[in-house]
Design an enzyme around this catalytic site. Structure first.
Site, mmCIF file in Angstrom:
data_model
loop_
_atom_site.group_PDB
_atom_site.id
_atom_site.type_symbol
_atom_site.label_atom_id
_atom_site.label_comp_id
_atom_site.label_asym_id
_atom_site.label_seq_id
_atom_site.Cartn_x
_atom_site.Cartn_y
_atom_site.Cartn_z
ATOM 1 N N GLU A 136 45.611 -21.200 9.611
ATOM 2 C CA GLU A 136 44.248 -21.746 9.712
ATOM 3 C C GLU A 136 43.774 -21.430 11.117
ATOM 4 O O GLU A 136 44.448 -21.760 12.093
ATOM 5 C CB GLU A 136 44.244 -23.250 9.431
ATOM 6 C CG GLU A 136 44.742 -23.611 8.027
ATOM 7 C CD GLU A 136 44.039 -22.868 6.896
ATOM 8 O OE1 GLU A 136 42.858 -22.494 7.050
ATOM 9 O OE2 GLU A 136 44.678 -22.630 5.860
ATOM 10 N N CYS A 153 38.316 -27.213 15.633
ATOM 11 C CA CYS A 153 38.009 -25.976 14.909
ATOM 12 C C CYS A 153 36.751 -26.171 14.077
ATOM 13 O O CYS A 153 36.027 -25.233 13.790
ATOM 14 C CB CYS A 153 39.177 -25.607 14.023
ATOM 15 S SG CYS A 153 39.724 -26.984 13.021
#
Ligand code: NAD
Length: 545
Positions: free
Chosen positions: A293, A327
């Site tokens: 990720e 993020c």
């Protein structure tokens, strides 16, 4: 052997504590912060159940208080990487053969230690080591990490109970085997929960792990390792090393028993890992699992029907909580001209009240950014943005590192929707806004702009009250985000509720904290048993007429 089929009930998300003035948890946390600041903690590596100290150490300081040493971290060399691999491989057989319910107990216990006796410890570690305010630490280090551990045990039980049909006289079963080899967990600085989850998720499924935390998150990583140890994790199952990242990858990614990588971090680093795995593919005994990720350039798109309070709040929380170092942080916003003045007024009034400073002061909204490197990178974007004639700095733009790596919440208004701060991941408290003329420009062209501006597709939010508009926006942005929000900020995914991950250059979208992620850490054996097997090779159709 006594037998049972255990029922694992669906867990509840760990409740977020309030830390109100006068509360017990607030006092405990303040005491723990004080206790931790009165000492210098020694952070060893942890290989084969043993603390490993070396002569090569680095000093650790809170990013918001650079003159106060809180820890000494022992760094390792290539030999420690090799020892960690060896320890993991030696532990594999026993760990893989332990009944999954017994493995599960270790992680359920760890979750209860985190939400119970270690709550203030892991929160204080996250506040001091990563400069999170109390709320940001609580939702991450306690709630999300405990949720990851509890939900993953539940998801494991669901995977194991997934079995095929059987025809008459036959019994078919699926066996969910741990991967043959070891898993490499590489974790980012920004979430204590991710740091714990990336090694724990494969381990729950019976894998052994070499874990390399981020060098700027070792302070809370060590607390996680201590908790797992206290919860009963056997020697060698998870081995934590503090070694040079590139060197570690070179050794691990060329090992024949490398079975998979569980990565969270930036896109360029993941690209490098993937490429090395590709180059080395003939060396491995198995095709490794590659789960990563990565970065984001997350958006909020408002429609003219948006509720202004909802919009301003979503942008402010999405962009500036934890200094924009999520993020999922909102770093580009698109606002119609018809509601811009009102939106900005709300934002400006709120921004004026933001307190930036030492997170040990509970009234602070934003702490410091994580490191000198991050500070340099983010301030470079601010300097360049100021020099760009298409931009106006609407708020902030200041920074100062005398006491800590502090950067003001910064809002850039741009005339160029493809300017660099609209496109690249900055990973700091910098938001760029593009105001579109909703009287002149069609919604279709704005949707196309949002969809095509960045290579990432992690999170995004749309804010509108008009139901037709919402439907249109949601459909047009199908591939723009792996986690999509309607009338909410684009951050704050909760385990079990919004499985997390993005597509395009934001990662493999294996959805951490979900069944789909755990499936990557098993290799299925299909077993068919025939109760009435044939005893001669011919089939009935072969008989003479
Ligand atoms: P980073 O990429 O700098 O570091 C991540 C990890 O990779 C660290 O442990 C680092 O030491 C290691 N690393 C660095 N070079 C390496 C190499 N050559 N080989 C192997 N490992 C190497 O990221 P960061 O600054 O710690 O975290 C911020 C980044 O992580 C941002 O891009 C953010 O978007 C991303 N992130 C993504 C998610 C998500 O779920 N998509 C969640 C959190 C953070």
């Amino acid at each position: 052997m006594p037998n049972k089929i255990a029922q694992i009930p669906m867990p509840q998300n760990e409740p977020i504590m309030g830390y109100m003035p006068g509360s017990k948890e607030r006092k405990e946390l303040k005491d723990e912060l004080k206790r931790r600041k009165s000492m210098v903690i020694d952070i060893p590596m942890f290989i084969n159940g043993k603390e490993v100290h070396t002569q090569d150490t680095v000093e650790i300081f809170p990013p918001h208080d650079l003159s106060h040493k809180i820890a000494t971290c022992h760094k390792g060399k290539s030999e420690h990487v090799s020892k960690a691999i060896e320890a993991a491989l030696n532990a594999r057989e026993k760990w893989a053969n332990m009944h999954w319910e017994d493995r599960a107990s270790i992680f359920l216990k760890a979750a209860d230690l985190i939400s119970g006796p270690y709550r203030s410890s892991i929160n204080a570690a996250t506040m001091l080591g990563q400069s999170k305010n109390v709320y940001q630490a609580e939702i991450d280090a306690v709630c999300e990490l405990a949720d990851f551990l509890r939900f993953n045990v539940y998801f494991a039980s669901k995977i194991y109970s997934e079995q095929p049909v059987s025809a008459p006289n036959i019994r078919n079963t699926l066996e969910y085997r741990p991967l043959e080899g070891f898993v490499y967990a590489v974790t980012p600085f920004n979430f204590t929960a991710i740091s714990g989850n990336l090694p724990a998720a494969p381990a729950i499924m019976g894998n052994v792990v070499v874990w390399k935390p981020s060098s700027v998150q070792v302070y809370s990583a060590w607390t996680i390792m201590q908790i797992l140890r206290e919860a009963g994790l056997p020697d060698g199952v998870i081995n934590m090393i503090s070694t040079n990242a590139a060197e570690t990858s070179n050794i691990i990614l060329s090992h024949p028993d490398f079975a998979g990588v569980h990565f969270t971090g930036s896109t360029p680093v993941f690209n490098g890992i993937w490429k090395t795995v590709g180059d080395n593919i003939s060396l491995y005994k198995n095709f490794p699992r590659i789960v990563g990720e990565t970065g984001g350039k997350d958006f909020i798109l408002a429609h003219k029907s948006a509720d202004i309070d909802v919009l301003a709040t979503a942008i402010l929380r999405g962009a500036f909580e934890y200094q924009g170092q999520k993020c999922s942080a909102c770093s580009r916003a698109y606002i119609p001209k018809s509601i811009w003045d009102q939106t900005w007024e709300k934002m400006y009034e709120a921004l004026k009240t933001f307190k930036v400073g030492d997170v040990e002061d509970f009234s602070v909204m934003m702490g410091a950014v994580i490191s000198e490197d991050a500070y340099k990178k983010i301030t470079r974007y601010i300097i360049d943005a100021k020099a760009n004639p298409n931009n106006i700095i609407m708020y902030g733009g200041g920074y100062d590192k005398k006491k800590g790596y502090f950067i003001e919440p910064t809002v850039i208004l741009t005339k160029d929707p493809k300017s660099i701060t609209m496109v690249e991941e900055i990973f700091g408290p910098v938001l760029t806004i593009y105001v579109y003329d909703d009287a002149e420009v069609s919604m279709d062209s704005i949707l196309h702009l949002v969809d095509t501006t960045s290579n990432f597709a992690l999170t995004g939010a749309i804010i509108a009250q008009d139901r037709y508009a919402l439907e249109k926006m949601k459909n047009a942005l199908t591939n723009s985000a792996g986690n999509f929000y309607i009338n909410d900020k684009c951050t704050g995914a909760v385990v079990g509720q919004q499985p997390f991950g993005g597509a395009r250059k934001s990662g493999t979208n294996d959805k951490s904290g979900s069944q789909w992620n755990l499936l990557r850490w098993v290799s299925i054996r299909s077993v068919k048993e025939n109760f009435v097997p044939p005893k001669y090779y011919t089939y009935p159709y072969m008989s003479e007429e």
